[in-house]
Design an enzyme around this catalytic site. Structure first.
Site, PDB file in Angstrom:
ATOM      1  N   ALA A  65       0.838  -1.191   0.000  1.00  0.00           N
ATOM      2  CA  ALA A  65       0.000   0.000   0.000  1.00  0.00           C
ATOM      3  C   ALA A  65       0.878   1.248   0.000  1.00  0.00           C
ATOM      4  CB  ALA A  65      -0.917  -0.009   1.226  1.00  0.00           C
ATOM      5  N   GLY A 110      -0.017  -5.369   0.775  1.00  0.00           N
ATOM      6  CA  GLY A 110      -1.238  -5.291  -0.011  1.00  0.00           C
ATOM      7  C   GLY A 110      -1.098  -5.889  -1.400  1.00  0.00           C
ATOM      8  N   GLU A 113      -1.629  -9.468  -0.887  1.00  0.00           N
ATOM      9  CA  GLU A 113      -3.063  -9.663  -0.655  1.00  0.00           C
ATOM     10  C   GLU A 113      -3.830  -9.635  -1.973  1.00  0.00           C
ATOM     11  OE1 GLU A 113      -4.053  -7.992   3.774  1.00  0.00           O
ATOM     12  OE2 GLU A 113      -3.496  -6.487   2.264  1.00  0.00           O
ATOM     13  N   GLU A 133       4.155  -6.059   7.390  1.00  0.00           N
ATOM     14  CA  GLU A 133       3.411  -5.109   8.220  1.00  0.00           C
ATOM     15  C   GLU A 133       3.835  -5.090   9.680  1.00  0.00           C
ATOM     16  OE1 GLU A 133       0.621  -5.922   4.736  1.00  0.00           O
ATOM     17  OE2 GLU A 133       2.109  -7.021   5.913  1.00  0.00           O
TER      18      GLU A 133
END
Length: 259
Positions: A65, A110, A113, A133
């Site tokens: 992200a 992300g 993901e 993270e």
């Protein structure tokens, strides 16, 4: 289809979606909104039978992200971004057509993901993976803690999530995170080859398989069998089922029409 951060090409019933924020292709609210809009278009487009998602350049599929956006968000703003990301990831996961991730480089946070919500993952031998993270004092928020363990098992998932270490394509293949590892210059072509094979299959049968697997994964076995039965019935009612069975009896290649 005009987007600021996405490119989309459709050829031979295959849509190739490229996330275009080089060099790392980070995800922000604008990218999520564009992905949601584009996926809705592709889901409704009868000319598109398979979707491929990849990243621009050679360095990254999606390296997470956009931290620059995240750092400036309030708690409420972050929760709103998180809600958007989760909704879009679920949308991609449940689009009625097969989705292939062509992982051409870094797939972190992300980005990983995003890869997890695709039906298939083709990896460059140079790709790197991680859920970093924990090193930022947060956890994956786009479904990573849930989807990862369903693919690699809880024990392996905890190792990857707790430590946040980066790992290579060979390990990704060993733990069944990706389906195939190929040389860097063959990633997109391999994804196209898989997509081409899928595009020749009867559309409703693929759709019903995806519905039965995705929905059944979240219910008990008896409920899952009920879902499978309903999907079987829907596939059996199609003209493509008749064509497939007739072609098998006549020892010829079936000609599916999507009906």
């Amino acid at each position: 289809m005009n987007y600021d951060f996405l490119q989309c090409e459709i050829e031979d019933n295959i849509a190739i979606v490229t996330i275009n924020r080089p060099p790392l292709n980070p995800l922000n609210t604008a990218v999520f909104n564009e992905l949601g809009s584009l996926m809705s278009e592709l889901d409704m487009d009868p000319e598109v039978k398979v979707v491929i998602i990849t990243g621009s350049g050679e360095k990254a599929f999606v390296a997470g992200a956009d931290l620059h956006q995240m750092m400036n968000l309030s708690h409420v703003g972050m929760m709103e971004m998180n809600k958007i990301s989760r909704n879009v990831f679920s949308q991609i996961e449940n689009i009625s057509k097969p989705v292939i991730a062509a992982i051409n480089g870094l797939a972190l946070g992300g980005g990983l993901e995003l890869a997890l919500v695709c039906d298939f993952r083709i990896s460059s031998e140079k790709a790197k993976y991680a859920f970093p993270e924990v090193g930022l004092g947060i956890i994956p928020g786009g479904g990573g803690t849930q989807r990862l363990q369903r693919i690699v098992g809880q024990g392996v998932a905890k190792e990857l999530l707790y430590f946040g270490d980066m790992f290579n394509a060979d390990k990704a293949l060993d733990i069944h995170l990706v389906h195939k590892v190929v040389p860097a210059d063959e990633v997109l072509q391999t994804a196209k080859e898989w997509a081409g094979r899928l595009a020749e299959k009867p559309i409703m049968a693929l759709r019903m398989i995806k519905t039965a697997v995705n929905t059944g994964a979240n219910v008990d076995i008896e409920s899952g069998l009920t879902i499978e039965s309903a999907c079987f019935s829907n596939a059996f009612a199609t003209e493509d089922r008749k064509e497939g069975m007739q072609a098998f009896v006549e020892k010829r290649k079936p000609v599916y029409t999507g009906q």
